[in-house]
Design a protein around this motif. Structure first.
Motif, PDB file in Angstrom:
ATOM      1  N   VAL A 207       4.403  -6.334  -6.326  1.00  0.00           N
ATOM      2  CA  VAL A 207       5.894  -6.300  -6.327  1.00  0.00           C
ATOM      3  C   VAL A 207       6.434  -7.443  -6.527  1.00  0.00           C
ATOM      4  O   VAL A 207       6.221  -8.430  -5.911  1.00  0.00           O
TER       5      VAL A 207
ATOM      6  N   ARG B 292      -2.439   0.735  -4.585  1.00  0.00           N
ATOM      7  CA  ARG B 292      -1.843  -1.041  -4.063  1.00  0.00           C
ATOM      8  C   ARG B 292      -0.978  -1.090  -5.306  1.00  0.00           C
ATOM      9  O   ARG B 292      -1.160  -0.920  -6.567  1.00  0.00           O
ATOM     10  N   TRP B 293       0.303  -2.051  -4.957  1.00  0.00           N
ATOM     11  CA  TRP B 293       1.014  -2.343  -5.875  1.00  0.00           C
ATOM     12  C   TRP B 293       1.493  -3.633  -5.753  1.00  0.00           C
ATOM     13  O   TRP B 293       1.501  -4.416  -4.501  1.00  0.00           O
TER      14      TRP B 293
ATOM     15  N   SER C 204      -5.222  -5.596 -12.733  1.00  0.00           N
ATOM     16  CA  SER C 204      -4.446  -4.434 -13.163  1.00  0.00           C
ATOM     17  C   SER C 204      -5.470  -3.217 -13.044  1.00  0.00           C
ATOM     18  O   SER C 204      -6.526  -3.073 -13.398  1.00  0.00           O
TER      19      SER C 204
ATOM     20  N   GLU D 118      -5.365  -3.514  -8.063  1.00  0.00           N
ATOM     21  CA  GLU D 118      -6.610  -3.109  -7.162  1.00  0.00           C
ATOM     22  C   GLU D 118      -7.517  -4.328  -6.907  1.00  0.00           C
ATOM     23  O   GLU D 118      -7.171  -5.479  -7.825  1.00  0.00           O
TER      24      GLU D 118
ATOM     25  N   ASP E  94       5.060   4.642 -18.743  1.00  0.00           N
ATOM     26  CA  ASP E  94       3.599   5.148 -18.399  1.00  0.00           C
ATOM     27  C   ASP E  94       3.244   5.427 -19.589  1.00  0.00           C
ATOM     28  O   ASP E  94       3.646   5.613 -20.813  1.00  0.00           O
TER      29      ASP E  94
ATOM     30  N   ASP F 130       0.777  -1.316  -0.060  1.00  0.00           N
ATOM     31  CA  ASP F 130      -0.081   0.068   0.088  1.00  0.00           C
ATOM     32  C   ASP F 130       0.762   1.059   0.105  1.00  0.00           C
ATOM     33  O   ASP F 130       1.700   1.710   0.671  1.00  0.00           O
ATOM     34  N   GLN F 131       0.846   1.958  -1.023  1.00  0.00           N
ATOM     35  CA  GLN F 131       1.877   3.025  -1.252  1.00  0.00           C
ATOM     36  C   GLN F 131       1.011   4.456  -1.050  1.00  0.00           C
ATOM     37  O   GLN F 131       0.093   4.635  -2.036  1.00  0.00           O
TER      38      GLN F 131
ATOM     39  N   GLU G  67       4.149   1.564 -14.738  1.00  0.00           N
ATOM     40  CA  GLU G  67       4.856   0.287 -14.483  1.00  0.00           C
ATOM     41  C   GLU G  67       6.273   0.687 -14.290  1.00  0.00           C
ATOM     42  O   GLU G  67       6.756   1.108 -15.115  1.00  0.00           O
TER      43      GLU G  67
ATOM     44  N   TRP H 138       7.123  -3.349 -10.146  1.00  0.00           N
ATOM     45  CA  TRP H 138       6.172  -2.793  -9.509  1.00  0.00           C
ATOM     46  C   TRP H 138       4.892  -2.649 -10.362  1.00  0.00           C
ATOM     47  O   TRP H 138       5.085  -1.978 -11.472  1.00  0.00           O
ATOM     48  N   LEU H 139       3.839  -3.118 -10.227  1.00  0.00           N
ATOM     49  CA  LEU H 139       2.573  -3.132 -11.072  1.00  0.00           C
ATOM     50  C   LEU H 139       1.402  -2.605 -10.345  1.00  0.00           C
ATOM     51  O   LEU H 139       1.087  -3.170  -9.198  1.00  0.00           O
ATOM     52  N   PRO H 140       0.862  -1.634 -10.804  1.00  0.00           N
ATOM     53  CA  PRO H 140      -0.418  -1.077 -10.143  1.00  0.00           C
ATOM     54  C   PRO H 140      -1.717  -1.942 -10.143  1.00  0.00           C
ATOM     55  O   PRO H 140      -2.082  -2.522 -11.315  1.00  0.00           O
TER      56      PRO H 140
END
Length: 291
Positions: free
Chosen positions: A229, A226-227, A259, A287, A187, A132-133, A264, A283-285
């Motif tokens: 990793v 959230r990510w 995703s 949910e 991005d 959680d970032q 990314e 690191w992938l976003p």
């Protein structure tokens, strides 16, 4: 996810002569357009838009060969406003124009209807953690580059090589939060992840949202979220690219996450002098997937 993709394929068949809203389809399937397009392109090996085009031209070719009306009527039936536009799309798929195919019966390049099946994979475990970032900022040097799925991207390689050594050290010193160290950021990716489509690549570091940004650096604002990793170690970039692909074929289908839009990020913690091997974090976003 497999059943959702097969339902999507069925809907493509039902709407070959008309456009349909992928966002509405994703909503009805309990997912998002972003995730549905990413999973389709990763598993099918082609963007959804390309599959639709190939299927449409496959069915249209049958109408051309069977002589089902004039070419303008067939063009209009499959969503084209003129025989010229239809001919360009037809030739891009089949390698010959519709008039030639009507006369000679070919050549034809058929796109079969896809079916997705679950296969047993995952013999190599994926080392993953969920983070959680809070909102943060990516700072560095950005460039627009084409997407290349396999091997070293020469456009990114040239972008990084053009930076003086002291600039790499400066960016690394700016790093103050996770993901740590020098970062490779992709991005503004095409939703279908089409080979050759443009993205924004940033070579830089992650800083907190309140950290002042040097005026000579590009920035990407990243909202809280959230990510997933993924830890990788081995030949570079092969192991990283294999892990990237495995997130779609193995991790997402077997975990309650999907995703979401966002950058990314690859963080390199250790590497050989010639960069032939490296230890990285991908690191992938993500949910939570709909229940």
């Amino acid at each position: 996810m497999i059943s959702s993709l097969n339902r999507l394929v069925d809907l493509v068949e039902q709407h070959l002569t008309e456009e349909f809203d992928v966002k509405d389809v994703a909503r009805a399937l309990g997912t998002t357009e972003h995730h549905l397009r990413r999973m389709f392109s990763s598993l099918a090996g082609m963007p959804l838009s390309e599959y639709v085009r190939r299927r449409r031209m496959t069915v249209a070719a049958a109408a051309v060969v069977r002589g089902e009306g004039d070419l303008l009527g067939i063009a209009v039936r499959y969503g084209y406003g003129s025989t010229e536009a239809f001919g360009r799309a037809f030739r891009a798929v089949h390698g010959a124009g519709p008039s030639d195919v009507r006369r000679d019966g070919g050549p034809l390049r058929t796109q079969p209807q896809l079916r997705f099946h679950l296969s047993v994979e995952g013999s190599r475990p994926l080392d993953t953690r969920i983070v959680d970032q809070p909102a943060f900022r990516l700072v560095g040097h950005a460039a627009r580059v084409p997407l290349i799925h396999q091997g070293v991207n020469p456009h990114i390689e040239r972008h990084i090589a053009a930076l003086p050594q002291e600039e790499h050290l400066r960016l690394k010193a700016l790093s103050e939060i996770e993901p740590a160290g020098l970062l490779a950021v992709c991005d503004d990716l095409d939703p279908d992840r089409a080979e050759g489509s443009e993205l924004t690549y940033l070579h830089g570091a992650a800083v907190s949202r309140d950290t002042p940004t040097p005026e000579d650096l590009d920035t990407i604002e990243v909202p809280a979220g959230r990510w997933a990793v993924f830890h990788t170690n081995g030949p570079y970039p092969q192991v990283l690219q294999t892990t990237w692909a495995a997130t779609a074929t193995e991790w997402f289908p077997s975990n309650p996450w999907r995703s979401r839009p966002g950058p990314e990020i690859v963080a390199v913690s250790e590497r050989a002098d010639d960069f032939s091997t490296a230890t990285c974090e991908l690191w992938l976003p993500v949910e939570p997937a709909a229940g």
